[in-house]
Design a protein around this motif. Structure first.
Motif, short mmCIF file in Angstrom:
data_model
loop_
_atom_site.label_atom_id
_atom_site.label_comp_id
_atom_site.label_asym_id
_atom_site.label_seq_id
_atom_site.Cartn_x
_atom_site.Cartn_y
_atom_site.Cartn_z
N LEU A 107 0.97 -1.35 0.05
CA LEU A 107 0.53 0.09 -0.27
C LEU A 107 1.13 1.06 -0.38
O LEU A 107 0.60 1.74 -0.45
CB LEU A 107 -0.99 0.08 1.13
CG LEU A 107 -1.98 -0.62 0.82
CD1 LEU A 107 -2.51 -1.44 2.59
CD2 LEU A 107 -3.42 -1.01 -0.40
N LEU B 31 2.22 1.71 -4.06
CA LEU B 31 1.12 2.60 -4.45
C LEU B 31 0.76 3.18 -4.05
O LEU B 31 0.11 4.96 -5.14
CB LEU B 31 -0.88 1.45 -4.20
CG LEU B 31 -0.32 0.24 -5.19
CD1 LEU B 31 -1.78 -0.75 -4.38
CD2 LEU B 31 -0.26 0.34 -6.02
N PHE B 32 0.11 4.12 -2.92
CA PHE B 32 0.01 5.31 -2.28
C PHE B 32 1.54 6.39 -2.25
O PHE B 32 0.89 7.22 -2.04
CB PHE B 32 -0.27 5.28 -1.27
CG PHE B 32 -1.94 4.51 -0.65
CD1 PHE B 32 -2.40 4.19 -2.67
CD2 PHE B 32 -2.33 3.80 0.16
CE1 PHE B 32 -3.60 3.45 -1.76
CE2 PHE B 32 -3.26 3.14 0.32
CZ PHE B 32 -4.32 2.94 -1.24
N PRO C 153 0.08 4.22 4.40
CA PRO C 153 -1.22 4.68 4.78
C PRO C 153 -1.66 5.45 5.92
O PRO C 153 -2.00 4.74 6.74
CB PRO C 153 -2.19 3.10 3.77
CG PRO C 153 -0.76 1.96 4.58
CD PRO C 153 0.63 3.09 4.38
N THR D 168 -7.32 8.28 2.78
CA THR D 168 -6.47 7.53 2.08
C THR D 168 -6.67 6.45 1.64
O THR D 168 -6.94 5.73 0.41
CB THR D 168 -4.16 7.15 1.83
OG1 THR D 168 -4.15 8.79 1.92
CG2 THR D 168 -3.96 7.02 0.66
N GLU E 142 -10.01 6.49 -0.76
CA GLU E 142 -10.05 7.25 -0.92
C GLU E 142 -9.20 6.05 -1.94
O GLU E 142 -9.89 6.00 -3.46
CB GLU E 142 -8.87 8.58 -0.94
CG GLU E 142 -10.25 9.38 -0.53
CD GLU E 142 -9.25 11.09 -0.70
OE1 GLU E 142 -7.89 10.92 -0.75
OE2 GLU E 142 -9.49 11.60 0.32
N ASN E 143 -8.82 4.72 -1.77
CA ASN E 143 -8.22 4.31 -2.54
C ASN E 143 -8.79 3.24 -2.19
O ASN E 143 -8.01 1.62 -2.35
CB ASN E 143 -6.62 4.14 -2.81
CG ASN E 143 -6.32 5.75 -3.31
OD1 ASN E 143 -6.28 5.59 -4.31
ND2 ASN E 143 -5.72 6.65 -2.58
N TYR E 144 -10.02 2.51 -1.66
CA TYR E 144 -10.76 1.15 -1.51
C TYR E 144 -10.13 -0.03 -2.13
O TYR E 144 -10.22 -0.56 -1.50
CB TYR E 144 -12.36 1.96 -0.80
CG TYR E 144 -12.67 -0.04 -0.35
CD1 TYR E 144 -12.32 0.63 1.01
CD2 TYR E 144 -13.44 -0.53 -0.45
CE1 TYR E 144 -12.88 -0.92 2.12
CE2 TYR E 144 -13.97 -1.23 0.12
CZ TYR E 144 -13.44 -1.49 1.58
OH TYR E 144 -14.18 -2.86 1.83
N ASP E 145 -10.93 0.75 -3.54
CA ASP E 145 -10.98 -0.35 -4.86
C ASP E 145 -8.91 -1.00 -4.47
O ASP E 145 -8.91 -2.94 -4.97
CB ASP E 145 -10.66 0.16 -6.13
CG ASP E 145 -10.10 1.15 -6.54
OD1 ASP E 145 -9.38 1.82 -5.52
OD2 ASP E 145 -10.28 1.75 -7.78
N GLN E 146 -8.26 -0.18 -4.42
CA GLN E 146 -6.29 -0.23 -4.52
C GLN E 146 -6.56 -1.64 -3.53
O GLN E 146 -5.28 -2.27 -3.51
CB GLN E 146 -5.59 0.23 -4.76
CG GLN E 146 -6.00 1.18 -6.59
CD GLN E 146 -4.90 2.32 -5.91
OE1 GLN E 146 -4.64 2.77 -5.78
NE2 GLN E 146 -4.92 2.91 -7.55
N LYS F 111 -3.59 0.84 -11.70
CA LYS F 111 -4.96 2.47 -11.19
C LYS F 111 -6.03 2.06 -12.27
O LYS F 111 -5.82 1.21 -13.75
CB LYS F 111 -3.79 3.53 -11.93
CG LYS F 111 -3.04 3.52 -10.38
CD LYS F 111 -2.16 4.96 -9.74
CE LYS F 111 -1.05 4.71 -8.81
NZ LYS F 111 -0.77 6.17 -7.93
#
Length: 190
Positions: free
Chosen positions: A105, A108-109, A113, A117, A120-124, A152
């Motif tokens: 994570l 990715l971010f 995290p 965050t 906002e990026n729950y799918d990832q 993404k």
């Protein structure tokens, strides 16, 4: 002794007040319902989560036992990551799995995290957990490989151009814009 690959009973992320951000419970397919520490209802899951949070929110321990289960936790910013396994599971393996999810994570971010965050990026987040743990089996513990499998969403051409301009200096951006406009004029699409 447990000779199956099913090491994880649950993966949880709770916020600093004990509320769910993400939870996923796993039940090995070879066990009957009610066996193996699997909860039968959401109410039982929330009761477990509340009790676990109350026991761990002031502690500095990373590994503990709770309700007959081995729990490994990791506090990051304003969230707490938990991974729950059976009492016979290897705590080092569970900790490595938990750390790899956190590190993937972060990759990715681009930073540690936090609650906002993650939401906002729950799918990832969901994809990272699914790429790491599948039905209670730990598949991968290398954060770079996990992050590489998570892509993404599609980016529109306008967003791609704007992000390209952000990465370039002013003169390079001006030159790039001039080339694009010239290209479109020549194509007749301007």
């Amino acid at each position: 002794m447990n000779l199956t690959l099913y090491a994880v009973n649950a993966f949880l992320i709770l916020d600093s007040s004990g509320k769910r951000i993400f939870t996923k419970y796993y039940a090995p397919p070879h066990l009957k319902e009610g066996e193996g520490g699997v909860f039968n209802s959401v109410k039982e899951e929330k009761t477990f989560e509340k009790g676990l949070f109350e026991k761990t929110w002031k502690t500095q321990n990373d590994i503990l036992t709770y309700d007959g289960k081995l729990v490994v936790m990791l506090t990051v910013m304003d969230v707490i990551f938990y991974i729950v396994g059976g009492m016979e599971e290897n705590e080092v393996m569970l900790y490595e799995c938990l750390r790899s999810i956190r590190d993937a994570l972060e990759l990715l971010f681009k930073y540690v995290p936090d609650k906002r965050t993650l939401l906002e990026n729950y799918d990832q987040l969901v994809i990272v957990v699914d790429e790491t743990i599948d039905d209670g089996v730990i598949l991968e513990t290398e954060p770079a490989l996990i992050a590489a499998r998570v892509t993404k969403g599609p980016v529109s051409e306008a967003q791609a151009i704007v992000s390209d301009f952000k990465e370039m200096g002013f003169m390079n951006s001006f030159q790039k814009a001039r080339e694009k406009i010239t290209e479109r004029i020549l194509k007749g699409t301007f």
